[in-house]
Write a protein that holds these residues in place. Structure first.
Motif, short mmCIF file in Angstrom:
data_model
loop_
_atom_site.label_atom_id
_atom_site.label_comp_id
_atom_site.label_asym_id
_atom_site.label_seq_id
_atom_site.Cartn_x
_atom_site.Cartn_y
_atom_site.Cartn_z
N UNK A 1 0.84 -1.20 0.00
CA UNK A 1 0.00 0.00 0.00
C UNK A 1 0.87 1.25 0.00
N UNK A 2 0.61 2.14 -0.93
CA UNK A 2 1.28 3.42 -0.98
C UNK A 2 0.28 4.48 -0.52
N UNK A 3 0.75 5.67 -0.16
CA UNK A 3 -0.20 6.71 0.28
C UNK A 3 -1.31 6.97 -0.75
N UNK A 4 -1.00 6.83 -2.03
CA UNK A 4 -2.00 7.06 -3.06
C UNK A 4 -3.07 5.98 -3.08
N UNK A 5 -2.73 4.78 -2.58
CA UNK A 5 -3.66 3.66 -2.58
C UNK A 5 -4.59 3.66 -1.38
N UNK A 6 -4.31 4.45 -0.38
CA UNK A 6 -5.10 4.43 0.84
C UNK A 6 -6.50 4.97 0.61
N UNK A 7 -7.45 4.38 1.31
CA UNK A 7 -8.81 4.90 1.32
C UNK A 7 -8.80 6.20 2.11
N UNK A 8 -9.23 7.29 1.49
CA UNK A 8 -9.22 8.59 2.15
C UNK A 8 -10.66 8.99 2.48
N UNK A 9 -10.89 9.22 3.78
CA UNK A 9 -12.24 9.48 4.26
C UNK A 9 -12.23 10.66 5.22
N UNK A 10 -13.26 11.51 5.10
CA UNK A 10 -13.46 12.57 6.09
C UNK A 10 -14.82 12.35 6.73
N UNK A 11 -14.79 12.23 8.05
CA UNK A 11 -16.01 12.13 8.85
C UNK A 11 -16.35 13.54 9.35
N UNK A 12 -17.62 13.93 9.19
CA UNK A 12 -18.09 15.27 9.53
C UNK A 12 -18.93 15.20 10.80
N UNK A 13 -18.46 15.84 11.86
CA UNK A 13 -19.19 15.86 13.13
C UNK A 13 -19.48 17.31 13.49
#
Length: 146
Positions: free
Chosen positions: A24-36
């Protein structure tokens, strides 16, 4: 080249490619933002539980998670000061690489010093929670509102 040599070469190539695909490279990571942004304690617990469930399903090493808090959402870190279970959840998520981001506008509007929030440093403060959500979505983060 005979069939056996061709098969061996193809097998070696397939193993090499699959080995590269597994790293896994940084580009392959699942990128998610949780909004609270709501102040109800039940929603805060649900949000941290959702983030942990997401990590459990995908693996912390495969994810880049931001948890952006503004408005009533910063109550999550205020409550953590007095509730060991919330502290433990925040600590655990941070140890797994979750980046908690707090809106400076909310802190100013509520006249709260950063130090009033559990385990919050200047590096955790963003100028505007709403703007941060937009920036992260533009950068390819998936938006989730628990």
């Amino acid at each position: 080249m005979n069939k056996k040599a061709l098969y061996s070469s193809a097998l070696v190539l397939a193993m090499a490619v699959s080995g590269l695909a597994g790293a896994a490279t940084p580009e392959d990571k699942t990128r998610v933002v949780y909004h609270v942004n709501q102040g109800e304690p039940g929603l805060h617990k649900a949000a941290v539980r959702n983030v942990q469930n997401h990590i459990n399903a995908v693996g912390a090493e495969n994810m880049d998670i931001k948890l952006v808090m503004h408005g009533g959402g910063i109550n999550l870190l205020l409550a953590a000061n007095d509730h060991p279970d919330i502290q433990a959840a925040v600590d655990s998520l941070k140890l797994q690489g979750v980046d908690f981001q707090v809106c400076r506008n909310t802190l100013s509007a509520r006249q709260l010093p950063m130090e009033a929030l559990y385990d919050t440093t200047e590096a955790d403060i963003v100028p505007s929670g709403v703007a941060q959500l937009s920036i992260l979505q533009r950068e390819g983060y998936t938006y989730i509102k628990p």
